[in-house]
Scaffold this active site. Structure first.
Site, PDB file in Angstrom:
ATOM      1  N   SER A  39       0.914  -1.269   0.220  1.00 33.89           N
ATOM      2  CA  SER A  39      -0.020   0.138   0.179  1.00 33.89           C
ATOM      3  C   SER A  39       0.813   1.586   0.017  1.00 33.89           C
ATOM      4  O   SER A  39       1.594   1.379  -0.871  1.00 33.89           O
ATOM      5  CB  SER A  39      -0.928  -0.692   1.017  1.00 33.89           C
ATOM      6  OG  SER A  39      -2.014   0.604   0.769  1.00 33.89           O
ATOM      7  N   ASP A 154      -6.234  -4.010  -1.325  1.00 28.57           N
ATOM      8  CA  ASP A 154      -5.155  -3.350  -0.644  1.00 28.57           C
ATOM      9  C   ASP A 154      -4.081  -5.347   0.319  1.00 28.57           C
ATOM     10  O   ASP A 154      -4.556  -6.203   0.326  1.00 28.57           O
ATOM     11  CB  ASP A 154      -5.843  -2.887   0.277  1.00 28.57           C
ATOM     12  CG  ASP A 154      -4.153  -2.565   0.891  1.00 28.57           C
ATOM     13  OD1 ASP A 154      -3.554  -2.953   1.449  1.00 28.57           O
ATOM     14  OD2 ASP A 154      -4.617  -1.140   0.725  1.00 28.57           O
TER      15      ASP A 154
END
Length: 262
Positions: A39, A154
């Site tokens: 991320s 994610d």
């Protein structure tokens, strides 16, 4: 020579603390042989792997207006979240001068979650921004990235500190974890936000705990900046404060890092 891997966690804007960690490593002439990013850690990792110095990265990020970068206009949204990240792509590629993994100076590994097949996926070749786009796709905020018939979200959903995605020849790990796992303070009452936030953090903490259990303690150093709740969605004026917290945390661990990488 011992090969060293740098692991940069997710953490949204708290992940800017990784820049402070990089500054301390650079000041102490500690070089890494590979980087794993999740991320926000994937973005900061890409900057560093492309050859940008920690100071250059700091000056770049503190000048950004994230509302403008993320494009909150109605046309950028789909029913699954923010879809249009073209401005972010231009900024990242413009700053790094890199479009593909093989152009990077340090090998970079980025994780994402294939939510269709329910498994972690690692990107280490091909188009760099596609990997970043997959890794930062926080469910409910960013629309998932579709590749073929699969959807990617994610990387932190399954593995927020992706030590395991580094190659086997990496023997020592410097881990920067930008998530704050503070206990729930119920003394003054709690809100639904508190419950949701703490539930997610507790799941992430347990996953992180299980991942670290598989690594001998002598082989890694864990850096955990003190990042309060106010940094979760901060104004741009707070960016340097977040970076500073990364510096403070890394300075506290620098002797341990030097001892373990010898």
């Amino acid at each position: 020579m011992v090969r060293i891997g740098l692991v940069l966690s997710g953490g949204a804007f708290k992940g800017l603390a990784h820049v402070g960690v990089l500054k301390v490593l650079e000041e102490n002439n500690i070089r890494v042989d590979a980087i794993a990013g999740c991320s926000m850690g994937a973005i900061i990792g890409a900057f560093y792997a492309a050859g940008r110095t920690p100071k250059e990265i700091e000056e770049f990020v503190v000048k950004q207006n994230f509302r403008s970068v993320l494009n909150f206009s109605l046309k950028s949204f789909s029913k699954l979240g923010i879809q249009d990240l073209s401005k972010m792509r231009r900024l990242i590629e413009g700053f790094t001068g890199v479009r593909r993994f093989n152009e990077l100076r340090i090998p970079l590994y980025i994780n994402a979650t294939n939510i269709t097949k329910e498994k972690e996926v690692v990107f280490s070749k091909g188009e760099l921004f596609r990997a970043i786009r997959a890794s930062i796709s926080i469910p409910g905020i960013f629309a998932p990235l579709r590749i073929g018939g699969d959807y990617y979200v994610d990387g932190g959903v399954l593995n927020n500190i992706p030590v395991s995605i580094l190659p086997k020849n990496i023997k020592k790990y410097i881990i920067s974890d930008a998530i704050s796992y503070d206990k729930l303070d119920a003394s003054k009452g709690i809100s639904i936000r508190d419950i949701v936030e703490k539930s997610i953090l507790l799941m992430m903490y347990r996953i992180t705990e299980s991942k670290l259990r598989g690594i001998p303690r002598k082989d890694y150093v864990l850096i955990q900046p003190r990042l309060s709740r106010e940094y979760a969605l901060p104004r741009e004026s707070k960016f340097r404060q977040i970076i500073k917290q990364g510096e403070i945390a890394a300075q506290k661990k620098i002797l341990e890092i030097k001892r373990k990488i010898r």
